[in-house]
Motif scaffolding. Structure first.
Motif, PDB file in Angstrom:
ATOM      1  N   LYS A 221       0.647  -1.042  -0.009  1.00 22.88           N
ATOM      2  CA  LYS A 221       0.013   0.081  -0.016  1.00 22.88           C
ATOM      3  C   LYS A 221       0.944   1.254  -0.031  1.00 22.88           C
ATOM      4  O   LYS A 221       1.900   1.267   0.533  1.00 22.88           O
ATOM      5  CB  LYS A 221      -0.953   0.050   1.189  1.00 22.88           C
ATOM      6  CG  LYS A 221      -2.053   1.150   1.433  1.00 22.88           C
ATOM      7  CD  LYS A 221      -3.018   0.786   2.366  1.00 22.88           C
ATOM      8  CE  LYS A 221      -4.139   1.966   2.289  1.00 22.88           C
ATOM      9  NZ  LYS A 221      -4.806   1.866   3.556  1.00 22.88           N
ATOM     10  N   PHE A 222       0.447   2.161  -0.730  1.00 28.32           N
ATOM     11  CA  PHE A 222       1.385   3.422  -0.899  1.00 28.32           C
ATOM     12  C   PHE A 222       1.767   3.929   0.368  1.00 28.32           C
ATOM     13  O   PHE A 222       0.867   4.216   1.189  1.00 28.32           O
ATOM     14  CB  PHE A 222       0.615   4.463  -1.860  1.00 28.32           C
ATOM     15  CG  PHE A 222       1.579   5.767  -2.324  1.00 28.32           C
ATOM     16  CD1 PHE A 222       2.552   5.620  -3.019  1.00 28.32           C
ATOM     17  CD2 PHE A 222       1.375   6.872  -1.224  1.00 28.32           C
ATOM     18  CE1 PHE A 222       3.392   6.556  -3.196  1.00 28.32           C
ATOM     19  CE2 PHE A 222       2.263   7.792  -1.735  1.00 28.32           C
ATOM     20  CZ  PHE A 222       3.157   7.795  -2.609  1.00 28.32           C
ATOM     21  N   GLY A 223       3.077   4.289   0.658  1.00 30.97           N
ATOM     22  CA  GLY A 223       3.603   4.750   1.970  1.00 30.97           C
ATOM     23  C   GLY A 223       3.700   3.810   3.043  1.00 30.97           C
ATOM     24  O   GLY A 223       3.854   4.420   4.181  1.00 30.97           O
ATOM     25  N   GLU A 224       3.350   2.731   2.954  1.00 29.47           N
ATOM     26  CA  GLU A 224       3.362   1.886   4.074  1.00 29.47           C
ATOM     27  C   GLU A 224       4.228   0.520   3.521  1.00 29.47           C
ATOM     28  O   GLU A 224       4.178   0.090   2.537  1.00 29.47           O
ATOM     29  CB  GLU A 224       1.989   1.170   4.334  1.00 29.47           C
ATOM     30  CG  GLU A 224       1.063   2.239   4.746  1.00 29.47           C
ATOM     31  CD  GLU A 224      -0.353   1.958   5.254  1.00 29.47           C
ATOM     32  OE1 GLU A 224      -0.311   0.848   5.893  1.00 29.47           O
ATOM     33  OE2 GLU A 224      -1.190   2.725   5.354  1.00 29.47           O
ATOM     34  N   PRO A 225       4.780  -0.080   4.712  1.00 26.99           N
ATOM     35  CA  PRO A 225       5.631  -1.144   4.375  1.00 26.99           C
ATOM     36  C   PRO A 225       4.925  -2.498   4.018  1.00 26.99           C
ATOM     37  O   PRO A 225       3.460  -2.350   4.074  1.00 26.99           O
ATOM     38  CB  PRO A 225       6.493  -1.314   5.675  1.00 26.99           C
ATOM     39  CG  PRO A 225       5.385  -0.965   6.622  1.00 26.99           C
ATOM     40  CD  PRO A 225       4.707   0.137   6.036  1.00 26.99           C
ATOM     41  N   ASP A 226       5.606  -3.487   3.869  1.00 21.56           N
ATOM     42  CA  ASP A 226       4.469  -4.916   3.220  1.00 21.56           C
ATOM     43  C   ASP A 226       3.801  -5.181   4.666  1.00 21.56           C
ATOM     44  O   ASP A 226       4.062  -5.117   5.781  1.00 21.56           O
ATOM     45  CB  ASP A 226       5.698  -6.086   3.409  1.00 21.56           C
ATOM     46  CG  ASP A 226       5.003  -7.264   2.985  1.00 21.56           C
ATOM     47  OD1 ASP A 226       3.886  -7.363   2.236  1.00 21.56           O
ATOM     48  OD2 ASP A 226       5.742  -8.180   3.147  1.00 21.56           O
ATOM     49  N   LEU A 227       2.510  -5.375   4.446  1.00 19.94           N
ATOM     50  CA  LEU A 227       1.427  -5.521   5.317  1.00 19.94           C
ATOM     51  C   LEU A 227       1.116  -7.130   5.431  1.00 19.94           C
ATOM     52  O   LEU A 227       1.270  -7.608   4.541  1.00 19.94           O
ATOM     53  CB  LEU A 227       0.115  -4.912   4.670  1.00 19.94           C
ATOM     54  CG  LEU A 227       0.089  -3.241   4.544  1.00 19.94           C
ATOM     55  CD1 LEU A 227      -1.022  -2.798   3.981  1.00 19.94           C
ATOM     56  CD2 LEU A 227       0.519  -2.652   5.812  1.00 19.94           C
ATOM     57  N   ALA A 228       0.718  -7.336   6.508  1.00 24.11           N
ATOM     58  CA  ALA A 228       0.268  -8.761   6.861  1.00 24.11           C
ATOM     59  C   ALA A 228      -1.075  -9.140   6.348  1.00 24.11           C
ATOM     60  O   ALA A 228      -1.354 -10.267   6.042  1.00 24.11           O
ATOM     61  CB  ALA A 228       0.495  -9.018   8.381  1.00 24.11           C
ATOM     62  N   GLN A 229      -2.011  -8.202   6.602  1.00 23.48           N
ATOM     63  CA  GLN A 229      -3.285  -8.243   5.984  1.00 23.48           C
ATOM     64  C   GLN A 229      -3.905  -6.962   5.835  1.00 23.48           C
ATOM     65  O   GLN A 229      -3.559  -6.069   6.384  1.00 23.48           O
ATOM     66  CB  GLN A 229      -4.168  -9.143   7.097  1.00 23.48           C
ATOM     67  CG  GLN A 229      -4.453  -8.346   8.335  1.00 23.48           C
ATOM     68  CD  GLN A 229      -5.064  -9.257   9.339  1.00 23.48           C
ATOM     69  OE1 GLN A 229      -4.891 -10.553   9.516  1.00 23.48           O
ATOM     70  NE2 GLN A 229      -6.070  -8.669  10.125  1.00 23.48           N
TER      71      GLN A 229
END
Length: 412
Positions: free
Chosen positions: A267-275
């Motif tokens: 997601k733009f501006g965020e690190p790799d997300l878990a969910q």
């Protein structure tokens, strides 16, 4: 802490005062940009006119057309409880096109009916569209009470007239409020001109509405919007329409029946997300490539069922009628299919609710039809009541959107 935002659509016949209501909401909540009211007041005076709150909306429309930023953040107006985003609906055709495609999905609606003009044909059509789209959180605002001397009997007369129609389509407004947008009666403050009215103001009523719950408990539905190749990896972009998507989860992509495992959620501006939960627009990296726009990712254990035939309620918008057997293009979420209207099982007048004909050969402008549509290849469609984004569609003839509809049966 950021306030929640509730998406609101205001509809009403021409000259029933929709722009004035919107302008008044801006003004009474202090949501106009600094200096904007004085600028509009001065422009009105230069034209020899008194300031009308409808001018506010007209002026903001002009600025939008010129590409000028008119609002900070995303909200058009705010109360202490929340922000409100107004979905513009200049007419029932544009309203249906915008709403049915899901470009702007409303949580609630305000139907504006003039106490002076009374219930008109377009009033009933707008109400039918609200019903068609399942907008249950609805306020009816009876405007222009100043023009009828704030007369309770006139309010009750118009209210009874509208109620006859509402009852026939099983629409139950949450509240019905007599207002004068021009004078500010019952918008933000209760009016001394109508002591016989004991309910809330329009703003008070809106603050009682709840934002629709996201369908997080339902199985994942992830329509593919686009595919990008970035630095040697393929990123699949789309919006999660239901459920919760997790890293490491397997998805079955339909109708092609390819199974892929989620490696990264971006997601733009965020690190790799878990969910991520439904409603999020994201990019996803899978452990293998091979995707097409329009495919829908689902859990293998609870997949959607592709179909090439749907039953639907269709609101016809074009002057040229729809003919049974006609070939059109169907757009549902990110899917686009050639289709044929197999049958028009019934046609209904959207303003009178008269059942005009069964097994019809044509559907005329502003009529509603119960139809069977067959696509040239399987698509992923769900009931509108289950997954709205996969249960609403538009029909296209050439380059023109000619109808909006909702899926009532997939044959699954």
């Amino acid at each position: 802490m950021e306030k929640e935002a509730l998406k609101l659509v205001l509809v009403g016949s021409i000259d029933h005062g929709k722009s004035t209501v919107i302008g008044r909401l801006f003004h009474d909540t202090g949501s106009l940009p600094d200096g904007k009211l004085e600028e509009i007041r001065q422009a009105s005076e230069e034209e020899g006119k008194e300031l009308e709150f409808g001018f506010i909306m007209d002026h903001l429309h002009e600025e939008r057309e010129r590409g000028v930023t008119i609002d900070t953040a995303q909200a058009f107006f705010s109360t202490e409880r929340r922000d409100y985003v107004i979905i513009d609906a200049p007419g029932h055709k544009e309203f249906l096109k915008n709403m049915i495609t899901g470009a702007s999905q409303a949580d609630a609606a305000v139907l504006i009916c003039s106490a002076y003009e009374g219930v008109e044909e377009q009033t009933r059509r707008h109400t039918y569209v609200l019903k068609l789209l399942g907008l249950e959180q609805t306020i009816v605002a009876y405007n222009k009470m100043d023009l009828v001397g704030y007369d309770k009997h006139r309010f009750e007369e118009v209210r009874r007239d509208l109620h006859e129609f509402l009852k026939r389509i099983d629409v139950r407004p949450a509240l019905e409020i007599p207002i004068s947008a021009k004078c500010g009666d019952n918008i933000a403050e209760l009016s001394e001109n109508m002591p016989w009215y004991e309910g809330p103001t329009v703003l008070g009523a809106l603050d009682t509405f709840e934002k629709g719950e996201a369908p997080v408990q339902k199985p994942v539905r992830f329509p593919v919007q686009d595919i990008y190749d970035v630095e040697g990896r393929q990123i699949v972009v789309g919006r999660v329409e239901s459920g919760v998507l997790q890293r490491g989860q397997q998805l079955l992509f339909l109708p092609g029946k390819r199974t892929r495992t989620v490696s990264e959620i971006l997601k733009f501006g965020e690190p790799d997300l878990a969910q991520v939960a439904c409603g999020e627009c994201i990019g996803v990296v899978f452990e293998a490539d091979g995707f097409e726009r329009g495919e829908v990712g689902c859990p293998p254990e609870s997949p959607a069922k592709p179909t090439d035939a749907i039953e639907a309620s269709v609101f016809w918008l074009a002057r040229e009628p729809l003919s049974a057997g006609e070939e059109l293009s169907l757009r549902c979420s990110t899917q686009q299919k050639s289709c044929r209207i197999e049958t028009i099982r019934e046609r209904v007048d959207s303003s009178s609710l008269e059942h005009l004909e069964q097994n019809a050969s044509q559907l005329q402008e502003t009529e509603v039809g119960e139809v069977t549509i067959r696509t040239d290849s399987p698509m992923v469609a769900e009931l509108f009541t289950d997954v709205p984004e996969l249960g609403r569609f538009v029909l296209v003839r050439g380059r023109d959107v000619v109808a909006g509809g909702i899926v009532t049966d997939t044959g699954a």
